[in-house]
Motif scaffolding. Structure first.
Motif: not given
Length: 116
Positions: A72-101
């Motif tokens: 990235a440095e040699s190309l004057d570019a940017r690398v971005e790393i992002t952690f996220y829940d996959p779409p299929e898991q976003r609507d299925h987070t257990p309520p107790d885990l959701e409140s803890a997070l």
């Protein structure tokens, strides 16, 4: 770590690593194509051999954050790393885990992150 202790977890981790390496190298190849650059051009920018660039783009090696940063440095570019829940898991987070997070820790302790 518990996730490394089972053979199934090890296979899953290896597959996830291979998938991430393929995504990174495909993204890099796409950027080079957009810029009309060859592997030799990238090697010249990085100050490495064309063979080294081939190793990076083959996805066969364990890419490090440092090697991605160097590209990235040699190309004057940017690398971005992002952690996220996959779409299929976003609507299925257990309520107790959701409140803890989502709720802040009232005493401000440094509890381990659930994303480690």
């Amino acid at each position: 770590m518990a996730w490394r202790q089972t053979a199934e977890g090890g296979r899953a981790t290896k597959a996830a690593g291979e998938r991430l390496a393929r995504q990174a190298t495909a993204s890099l190849a796409g950027l080079l194509a957009e810029r009309g650059m060859t592997r030799k051009d990238l090697a010249d920018c990085m100050g490495v051999s064309p063979g080294r660039v081939s190793q990076i783009l083959s996805g066969g090696e364990n890419l490090t954050l440092r090697s991605l940063a160097a590209v990235a440095e040699s190309l004057d570019a940017r690398v971005e790393i992002t952690f996220y829940d996959p779409p299929e898991q976003r609507d299925h987070t257990p309520p107790d885990l959701e409140s803890a997070l989502c709720e802040p820790d009232p005493v401000g302790s440094l509890a381990p992150s659930p994303h480690r």
